[in-house]
Design a protein around this motif. Sequence first.
Motif: not given
Length: 168
Positions: A18, A58, A80, A84-85, A87-89, A91-92, A95
């Motif tokens: 990231t 990921c 994606e 930003d998409q 980074k969201t992946r 982050d998911k 998590n």
Amino acid sequence: MLYDLLVVQFERSLRNMTLILNKAVAYSEHKKFDINVLLNSRLAPDQFNFTRQIQILCDTAKFGAARITGKEAPSFEDNETTVDQLKTRIDKTLNYLRTFQPKDFDGASVCKVTTPRWEGKYLFGTEYASQHVIPNFYFHMTTAYAILRHNGVDIGKKDFLGELTFKA
């Protein structure tokens, strides 16, 4: 031990990616070119582009931990197209990795792990981790890093490794 290698270290590397993505954005803004140039870049014509490297990175992290522990991994659509998409992946994925505990990896040495591509073959969990998951994760992490570095993004080994937890 597998928890540290597949969860703790993968989390660390994904967080580093990231930060590397942030440097890629800053570089494209400074040089005044569309970030999509980097997202679609590859090192060789027959190689996946940067975006696909992150998707596989990921997937390798989440499926690696899931298959060894017998948990269900979330499904991501591989659609994606923006930083930003991506980074969201990431982050998911982070998590999801945070849902694991060291005890989840008990019995990894005797669990049989397979994938749809292995046509009925399997590895034991520790073999799967050491022979497939860890090398595959770092292959895609390194390739994503190399694509950006090759295209002039000012990143180095310290960006790849991140902050070390030195003791005094």
